[in-house]
Design a protein around this motif. Structure first.
Motif, PDB file in Angstrom:
ATOM      1  N   GLY A 124      -6.800  -3.162  -6.695  1.00 15.34           N
ATOM      2  CA  GLY A 124      -5.994  -4.135  -7.412  1.00 15.34           C
ATOM      3  C   GLY A 124      -5.176  -5.035  -6.502  1.00 15.34           C
ATOM      4  N   LEU A 125      -4.979  -4.644  -5.249  1.00  9.08           N
ATOM      5  CA  LEU A 125      -4.236  -5.459  -4.287  1.00  9.08           C
ATOM      6  C   LEU A 125      -5.145  -6.407  -3.500  1.00  9.08           C
ATOM      7  CD1 LEU A 125      -1.898  -2.698  -2.758  1.00  9.08           C
ATOM      8  CD2 LEU A 125      -1.344  -4.343  -4.569  1.00  9.08           C
ATOM      9  N   ASP A 126      -6.399  -6.048  -3.395  1.00  7.94           N
ATOM     10  CA  ASP A 126      -7.347  -6.818  -2.600  1.00  7.94           C
ATOM     11  C   ASP A 126      -7.820  -8.032  -3.393  1.00  7.94           C
ATOM     12  OD1 ASP A 126      -9.334  -7.783  -0.963  1.00  7.94           O
ATOM     13  OD2 ASP A 126     -10.698  -6.098  -1.283  1.00  7.94           O
ATOM     14  N   PRO A 127      -7.594  -9.258  -2.897  1.00 12.09           N
ATOM     15  CA  PRO A 127      -8.042 -10.446  -3.625  1.00 12.09           C
ATOM     16  C   PRO A 127      -9.539 -10.439  -3.894  1.00 12.09           C
ATOM     17  CG  PRO A 127      -6.537 -11.053  -1.857  1.00 12.09           C
ATOM     18  CD  PRO A 127      -6.853  -9.600  -1.671  1.00 12.09           C
ATOM     19  N   ALA A 128     -10.312  -9.787  -3.019  1.00 12.82           N
ATOM     20  CA  ALA A 128     -11.761  -9.718  -3.212  1.00 12.82           C
ATOM     21  C   ALA A 128     -12.151  -8.670  -4.243  1.00 12.82           C
ATOM     22  CB  ALA A 128     -12.457  -9.425  -1.885  1.00 12.82           C
ATOM     23  N   GLY A 129     -11.203  -7.800  -4.614  1.00 12.52           N
ATOM     24  CA  GLY A 129     -11.462  -6.796  -5.628  1.00 12.52           C
ATOM     25  C   GLY A 129     -12.257  -5.595  -5.163  1.00 12.52           C
ATOM     26  N   VAL A 138       0.834  -1.203   0.000  1.00 16.11           N
ATOM     27  CA  VAL A 138       0.000   0.000   0.000  1.00 16.11           C
ATOM     28  C   VAL A 138       0.867   1.251   0.000  1.00 16.11           C
ATOM     29  CG1 VAL A 138      -1.571   1.387   1.405  1.00 16.11           C
ATOM     30  CG2 VAL A 138      -2.031  -1.046   1.055  1.00 16.11           C
ATOM     31  N   LEU A 139       1.849   1.285   0.891  1.00 18.94           N
ATOM     32  CA  LEU A 139       2.679   2.479   1.036  1.00 18.94           C
ATOM     33  C   LEU A 139       3.607   2.685  -0.152  1.00 18.94           C
ATOM     34  CD1 LEU A 139       3.532   2.264   4.843  1.00 18.94           C
ATOM     35  CD2 LEU A 139       1.698   3.537   3.711  1.00 18.94           C
ATOM     36  N   ALA A 140       3.753   1.668  -1.001  1.00 18.54           N
ATOM     37  CA  ALA A 140       4.583   1.794  -2.203  1.00 18.54           C
ATOM     38  C   ALA A 140       3.757   2.161  -3.438  1.00 18.54           C
ATOM     39  CB  ALA A 140       5.331   0.485  -2.458  1.00 18.54           C
ATOM     40  N   LEU A 141       2.437   2.270  -3.282  1.00 18.29           N
ATOM     41  CA  LEU A 141       1.579   2.588  -4.422  1.00 18.29           C
ATOM     42  C   LEU A 141       1.858   4.003  -4.931  1.00 18.29           C
ATOM     43  CD1 LEU A 141      -1.888   1.238  -3.206  1.00 18.29           C
ATOM     44  CD2 LEU A 141      -0.601   0.399  -5.185  1.00 18.29           C
ATOM     45  N   PRO A 142       1.778   4.205  -6.250  1.00 18.46           N
ATOM     46  CA  PRO A 142       1.877   5.576  -6.769  1.00 18.46           C
ATOM     47  C   PRO A 142       0.632   6.352  -6.346  1.00 18.46           C
ATOM     48  CG  PRO A 142       1.286   4.044  -8.527  1.00 18.46           C
ATOM     49  CD  PRO A 142       1.607   3.206  -7.320  1.00 18.46           C
ATOM     50  N   ALA A 143       0.813   7.479  -5.724  1.00 18.92           N
ATOM     51  CA  ALA A 143      -0.311   8.266  -5.207  1.00 18.92           C
ATOM     52  C   ALA A 143       0.123   9.715  -5.077  1.00 18.92           C
ATOM     53  CB  ALA A 143      -0.764   7.720  -3.845  1.00 18.92           C
ATOM     54  N   THR A 144      -0.843  10.596  -4.904  1.00 18.44           N
ATOM     55  CA  THR A 144      -0.525  12.002  -4.684  1.00 18.44           C
ATOM     56  C   THR A 144       0.218  12.153  -3.361  1.00 18.44           C
ATOM     57  OG1 THR A 144      -2.569  12.486  -3.486  1.00 18.44           O
ATOM     58  CG2 THR A 144      -2.638  12.662  -5.897  1.00 18.44           C
ATOM     59  N   LEU A 145       0.926  13.251  -3.225  1.00 19.54           N
ATOM     60  CA  LEU A 145       1.651  13.507  -1.987  1.00 19.54           C
ATOM     61  C   LEU A 145       0.690  13.574  -0.799  1.00 19.54           C
ATOM     62  CD1 LEU A 145       4.444  13.981  -0.835  1.00 19.54           C
ATOM     63  CD2 LEU A 145       4.219  16.415  -1.390  1.00 19.54           C
ATOM     64  N   ARG A 146      -0.477  14.171  -1.006  1.00 21.55           N
ATOM     65  CA  ARG A 146      -1.481  14.223   0.066  1.00 21.55           C
ATOM     66  C   ARG A 146      -1.847  12.825   0.548  1.00 21.55           C
ATOM     67  NH1 ARG A 146      -7.504  15.102  -1.701  1.00 21.55           N
ATOM     68  NH2 ARG A 146      -7.072  12.935  -2.299  1.00 21.55           N
ATOM     69  N   ASP A 147      -2.123  11.925  -0.395  1.00 23.24           N
ATOM     70  CA  ASP A 147      -2.555  10.588  -0.008  1.00 23.24           C
ATOM     71  C   ASP A 147      -1.410   9.802   0.628  1.00 23.24           C
ATOM     72  OD1 ASP A 147      -5.124  11.082  -0.930  1.00 23.24           O
ATOM     73  OD2 ASP A 147      -4.646  10.412  -2.962  1.00 23.24           O
ATOM     74  N   GLN A 148      -0.189   9.987   0.145  1.00 23.08           N
ATOM     75  CA  GLN A 148       0.954   9.319   0.763  1.00 23.08           C
ATOM     76  C   GLN A 148       1.128   9.768   2.214  1.00 23.08           C
ATOM     77  OE1 GLN A 148       4.424   9.908  -1.665  1.00 23.08           O
ATOM     78  NE2 GLN A 148       3.586   8.827  -3.413  1.00 23.08           N
ATOM     79  N   VAL A 149       0.983  11.080   2.465  1.00 24.15           N
ATOM     80  CA  VAL A 149       1.073  11.585   3.835  1.00 24.15           C
ATOM     81  C   VAL A 149      -0.030  10.979   4.695  1.00 24.15           C
ATOM     82  CG1 VAL A 149       0.800  13.640   5.278  1.00 24.15           C
ATOM     83  CG2 VAL A 149       2.251  13.727   3.251  1.00 24.15           C
ATOM     84  N   CYS A 150      -1.230  10.978   4.169  1.00 24.94           N
ATOM     85  CA  CYS A 150      -2.361  10.415   4.921  1.00 24.94           C
ATOM     86  C   CYS A 150      -2.116   8.961   5.274  1.00 24.94           C
ATOM     87  CB  CYS A 150      -3.635  10.567   4.089  1.00 24.94           C
ATOM     88  SG  CYS A 150      -5.125   9.884   4.868  1.00 24.94           S
ATOM     89  N   TRP A 151      -1.741   8.147   4.298  1.00 26.55           N
ATOM     90  CA  TRP A 151      -1.570   6.713   4.542  1.00 26.55           C
ATOM     91  C   TRP A 151      -0.408   6.431   5.490  1.00 26.55           C
ATOM     92  CZ3 TRP A 151      -1.815   5.186  -1.364  1.00 26.55           C
ATOM     93  CH2 TRP A 151      -3.082   5.524  -1.864  1.00 26.55           C
ATOM     94  N   HIS A 152       0.693   7.148   5.327  1.00 25.58           N
ATOM     95  CA  HIS A 152       1.828   6.941   6.235  1.00 25.58           C
ATOM     96  C   HIS A 152       1.457   7.342   7.664  1.00 25.58           C
ATOM     97  CE1 HIS A 152       4.339   6.320   2.654  1.00 25.58           C
ATOM     98  NE2 HIS A 152       5.276   5.866   3.466  1.00 25.58           N
ATOM     99  N   LEU A 153       0.730   8.443   7.816  1.00 24.51           N
ATOM    100  CA  LEU A 153       0.317   8.866   9.151  1.00 24.51           C
ATOM    101  C   LEU A 153      -0.610   7.844   9.795  1.00 24.51           C
ATOM    102  CD1 LEU A 153      -0.401  12.718   9.280  1.00 24.51           C
ATOM    103  CD2 LEU A 153       0.928  11.358  10.909  1.00 24.51           C
TER     104      LEU A 153
END
Length: 267
Positions: free
Chosen positions: A249-254, A139-154
């Motif tokens: 795309g990472l979730d087996p359940a989709g 998840v944390l390696a996904l390409p994403a906006t800087l805002r979303d990367q900050v949110c997910w890391h936090l």
């Protein structure tokens, strides 16, 4: 004569609903339009797009179709992956109220919501529903906006409730180190967040930490908008929708994962 179209029935229900202000009617209309997409077997647009998009035209009688209950159950599960529990409860309550009103007038024969319950919330200290360490890394390696990367890391590194993170302002996290101040007092994070924050806060001196993609409506309080860009504070619903879409795309359940699962993974 009962109305033929679902949208016409919605407007008649809203017109008869006593005590609803114009703002509440707008919220009810959006919720009922969302369920229209599900009844048509289609995925509703997300967040702002959902508000602007014209819902599919369909007959009210589709609620009496034998497939309606299964479609609504699937829609509830899909909404649970991206919506705050309170939002989903409200949206389902709006539909229950409308269906009950339509049935009382003989416009519907059955109740497609009978026996429909909300899924169990994703929560709990035992980590039973947490993402695995490998999943969190993906998840944390996904390409994403800087805002979303900050949110997910936090979310992952601090273990704080998502609602608390969304309530943070720039001043709560600005400065060196891995601890917050103000509303972030007692909040700590790791090297990922520490690396991303200076980039995210470049040229910003105040306002919400995490912002929407567009300017906020005039009615939004000043504390919930950026003084430079006028963009509003990121909502729980939008943050959840973005995360679910990014991880589908990472979730087996989709379906995509939830921010609560990411938070549990970091505990």
């Amino acid at each position: 004569m009962p109305p033929v179209e679902y949208a016409v029935a919605v407007e008649q229900y809203l017109a008869a609903a006593a005590g609803l202000g114009e703002g509440s009617r707008r919220v009810y209309r959006i919720a009922l339009a969302t369920w229209a997409w599900a009844l048509a077997g289609r995925t509703p647009p997300s967040d702002g797009g959902r508000r602007r998009a014209e819902p599919p035209v369909l007959p009210l009688a589709l609620l009496d179709d034998p497939r309606a209950a299964a479609r609504l159950r699937a829609a509830v599960l899909a909404r649970a992956a991206v919506a705050e529990p309170r939002t989903l409860r409200r949206e389902l309550s709006v539909l229950r109220g409308a269906v009950g009103w339509w049935r009382a007038r003989g416009w519907l024969a059955g109740d497609p919501l009978a026996g429909l319950a909300l899924p169990e919330p994703v929560a709990g200290p035992d980590g039973a529903t947490a993402l695995t360490e490998r999943q969190a890394r993906l998840v944390l390696a996904l390409p994403a906006t800087l805002r979303d990367q900050v949110c997910w890391h936090l979310v992952y590194e601090s273990g704080a409730p998502i609602e608390r993170i969304l309530a943070l302002d720039v001043g709560d996290v600005a400065g060196p180190g891995r601890t917050g101040r103000g509303r972030a007092a007692g909040l700590g994070w790791g090297p990922g967040t520490e690396r991303l924050l200076p980039l995210h806060l470049l040229s910003r001196t105040g306002g919400p930490l995490l912002l929407t993609d567009r300017r906020a409506p005039a009615a939004v309080p000043a504390r919930d908008r950026c003084p430079l860009t006028g963009r509003g504070r990121l909502s729980y619903r939008r943050a959840a929708e973005v995360f679910a879409a990014a991880t589908r795309g990472l979730d087996p359940a989709g379906r995509g994962w939830t921010l609560r699962q990411l938070r549990l993974a970091g505990r």
